[in-house]
Design a protein around this motif. Structure first.
Motif, PDB file in Angstrom:
ATOM      1  N   ASP A  36       0.837  -1.205   0.000  1.00 11.66           N
ATOM      2  CA  ASP A  36       0.000   0.000   0.000  1.00 11.66           C
ATOM      3  C   ASP A  36       0.868   1.250   0.000  1.00 11.66           C
ATOM      4  OD1 ASP A  36      -2.266   1.575   0.081  1.00 11.66           O
ATOM      5  OD2 ASP A  36      -2.493   1.443   2.262  1.00 11.66           O
ATOM      6  N   GLY A  37       1.774   1.329  -0.973  1.00  8.71           N
ATOM      7  CA  GLY A  37       2.646   2.485  -1.081  1.00  8.71           C
ATOM      8  C   GLY A  37       3.749   2.461  -0.033  1.00  8.71           C
ATOM      9  N   ILE A  38       4.466   3.589   0.087  1.00 12.36           N
ATOM     10  CA  ILE A  38       5.502   3.746   1.100  1.00 12.36           C
ATOM     11  C   ILE A  38       4.884   4.415   2.322  1.00 12.36           C
ATOM     12  CG2 ILE A  38       7.747   4.751   1.648  1.00 12.36           C
ATOM     13  CD1 ILE A  38       7.919   2.743  -0.608  1.00 12.36           C
ATOM     14  N   ALA A  39       5.195   3.895   3.509  1.00 14.83           N
ATOM     15  CA  ALA A  39       4.708   4.518   4.736  1.00 14.83           C
ATOM     16  C   ALA A  39       5.737   4.329   5.836  1.00 14.83           C
ATOM     17  CB  ALA A  39       3.363   3.931   5.151  1.00 14.83           C
ATOM     18  N   PHE A  40       5.726   5.265   6.797  1.00 20.27           N
ATOM     19  CA  PHE A  40       6.621   5.230   7.948  1.00 20.27           C
ATOM     20  C   PHE A  40       5.791   4.995   9.204  1.00 20.27           C
ATOM     21  CE2 PHE A  40       8.823   7.508   4.682  1.00 20.27           C
ATOM     22  CZ  PHE A  40      10.150   7.137   4.826  1.00 20.27           C
ATOM     23  N   ARG A  41       6.307   4.147  10.090  1.00 22.15           N
ATOM     24  CA  ARG A  41       5.591   3.816  11.324  1.00 22.15           C
ATOM     25  C   ARG A  41       6.490   4.090  12.524  1.00 22.15           C
ATOM     26  NH1 ARG A  41       4.155  -1.746   9.156  1.00 22.15           N
ATOM     27  NH2 ARG A  41       5.270  -2.484  11.012  1.00 22.15           N
ATOM     28  N   TYR A  42       5.944   4.864  13.460  1.00 21.99           N
ATOM     29  CA  TYR A  42       6.678   5.152  14.699  1.00 21.99           C
ATOM     30  C   TYR A  42       5.681   5.376  15.823  1.00 21.99           C
ATOM     31  CZ  TYR A  42       9.205   7.724  18.285  1.00 21.99           C
ATOM     32  OH  TYR A  42       9.716   8.132  19.491  1.00 21.99           O
ATOM     33  N   ALA A  55       6.444  -0.225   0.684  1.00 18.21           N
ATOM     34  CA  ALA A  55       7.222  -0.694   1.828  1.00 18.21           C
ATOM     35  C   ALA A  55       6.684  -0.041   3.086  1.00 18.21           C
ATOM     36  CB  ALA A  55       8.711  -0.373   1.663  1.00 18.21           C
ATOM     37  N   GLU A  56       6.811  -0.747   4.202  1.00 18.70           N
ATOM     38  CA  GLU A  56       6.451  -0.224   5.514  1.00 18.70           C
ATOM     39  C   GLU A  56       7.742  -0.040   6.302  1.00 18.70           C
ATOM     40  OE1 GLU A  56       3.216   0.410   6.693  1.00 18.70           O
ATOM     41  OE2 GLU A  56       2.540   0.042   4.629  1.00 18.70           O
ATOM     42  N   VAL A  57       8.052   1.204   6.678  1.00 19.01           N
ATOM     43  CA  VAL A  57       9.308   1.533   7.339  1.00 19.01           C
ATOM     44  C   VAL A  57       9.037   1.749   8.829  1.00 19.01           C
ATOM     45  CG1 VAL A  57      11.302   3.064   7.378  1.00 19.01           C
ATOM     46  CG2 VAL A  57      10.090   2.636   5.215  1.00 19.01           C
ATOM     47  N   GLU A  58       9.498   0.814   9.643  1.00 22.90           N
ATOM     48  CA  GLU A  58       9.282   0.862  11.091  1.00 22.90           C
ATOM     49  C   GLU A  58      10.511   1.456  11.774  1.00 22.90           C
ATOM     50  OE1 GLU A  58       8.411  -2.270  14.759  1.00 22.90           O
ATOM     51  OE2 GLU A  58       8.714  -2.995  12.710  1.00 22.90           O
ATOM     52  N   LEU A  59      10.286   2.452  12.644  1.00 23.71           N
ATOM     53  CA  LEU A  59      11.386   3.180  13.289  1.00 23.71           C
ATOM     54  C   LEU A  59      11.278   3.105  14.804  1.00 23.71           C
ATOM     55  CD1 LEU A  59      11.082   6.405  11.114  1.00 23.71           C
ATOM     56  CD2 LEU A  59      12.885   4.709  10.915  1.00 23.71           C
ATOM     57  N   SER A  60      12.444   3.042  15.474  1.00 25.39           N
ATOM     58  CA  SER A  60      12.469   3.085  16.934  1.00 25.39           C
ATOM     59  C   SER A  60      12.649   4.505  17.459  1.00 25.39           C
ATOM     60  CB  SER A  60      13.592   2.198  17.465  1.00 25.39           C
ATOM     61  OG  SER A  60      14.869   2.715  17.076  1.00 25.39           O
TER      62      SER A  60
END
Length: 265
Positions: free
Chosen positions: A31-37, A79-84
């Motif tokens: 579902d496109g590019i997304a960032f998760r935090y 892509a799903e970009v997961e960040l700490s």
């Protein structure tokens, strides 16, 4: 063509400006590019841009442009970009570290995009021209002009170019809390008066290449593949780049905004 990463990609580093340790996991997506935090998902679109001061921030996620550039250069669309932590890592100041981890890809169902339209935006002596094309991108910074074909030239000619620091600004930037995740090996130091380098460049025109790298990342927010655009730019920053991305985004009505002035950032 749509593509995602074949498997999860893991990277560690320090935030480019904050210097905070950050762990990044890039998951396959559809579902496109997304960032998760911190429980929040932020799609990588121009509408999500909240700051363009020295970097591009989406929601509360800072300095996304190098990873977005790598996605565009490798034609990864999902892509799903997961960040700490809420900032992408500096790595070596370029997009090369991201590219290394993203080379294994998985094909998704293709999606048609409307044909991009011609745009010209300017801000004083800074400007961007975009036309439907075949991936010819050119950037002029001071007396340097770098031209390449995307995505063909991205990995070897664009991705390794490091971020720029003007020698007389380094102390002031650090006093503002910027560039804390960088060391002298992760920047190309440029003397604004002489045009010379304060350290060894990777390319004779490394500043122009890195400015193009940043622009590729900002225009990737539009969702239009780099290979479908011809882009010429002069001394642009993140604000005008993200504004062009908003105008290019499929489904955005022309509204008379194809030519005009934009704030520089």
């Amino acid at each position: 063509m749509r593509q995602t990463v074949a498997d999860a990609v893991r990277l560690n580093g320090r935030g480019l400006h904050s210097g905070r340790p950050v762990r990044v996991v890039i998951h396959p997506g559809t579902d496109g590019i997304a960032f998760r935090y911190n429980g929040t998902r932020i799609p990588a679109t121009p509408d999500a841009v909240t700051s363009t001061d020295r970097s591009t921030t989406l929601g509360g996620i800072a300095t996304v442009e190098h990873l977005m550039s790598a996605f565009a250069g490798l034609e990864i669309t999902d892509a799903e970009v997961e960040l700490s932590a809420p900032e992408l890592p500096a790595l070596d100041g370029s997009a090369a570290g991201f590219v290394t981890g993203l080379t294994s890809k998985h094909q998704l169902e293709p999606t048609d995009h409307p044909a991009p339209r011609e745009l010209f935006l300017e801000d004083g002596d800074a400007w961007i021209r975009v036309t439907p094309g075949t991936g010819r991108w050119s950037y002029t910074f001071n007396a340097q002009t770098f031209t390449c074909s995307l995505p063909t030239d991205y990995v070897t000619q664009v991705a390794p170019a490091r971020t720029i620091a003007l020698t007389h600004e380094v102390a002031a930037l650090q006093a503002r809390g910027l560039g804390q995740g960088l060391d002298l090996g992760a920047v190309v130091l440029l003397d604004a008066e002489t045009g010379g380098y304060g350290n060894e460049p990777r390319y004779p025109d490394e500043p122009a290449r890195h400015k193009l790298l940043d622009l590729i990342g900002d225009l990737a927010l539009s969702g239009v593949p780099a290979r479908r655009l011809d882009v010429t730019a002069y001394r642009t920053g993140h604000r005008i780049g993200t504004r062009v991305a908003a105008l290019l985004r499929p489904g955005r009505a022309p509204g008379g905004e194809g030519r005009g002035r934009a704030s520089r950032g």
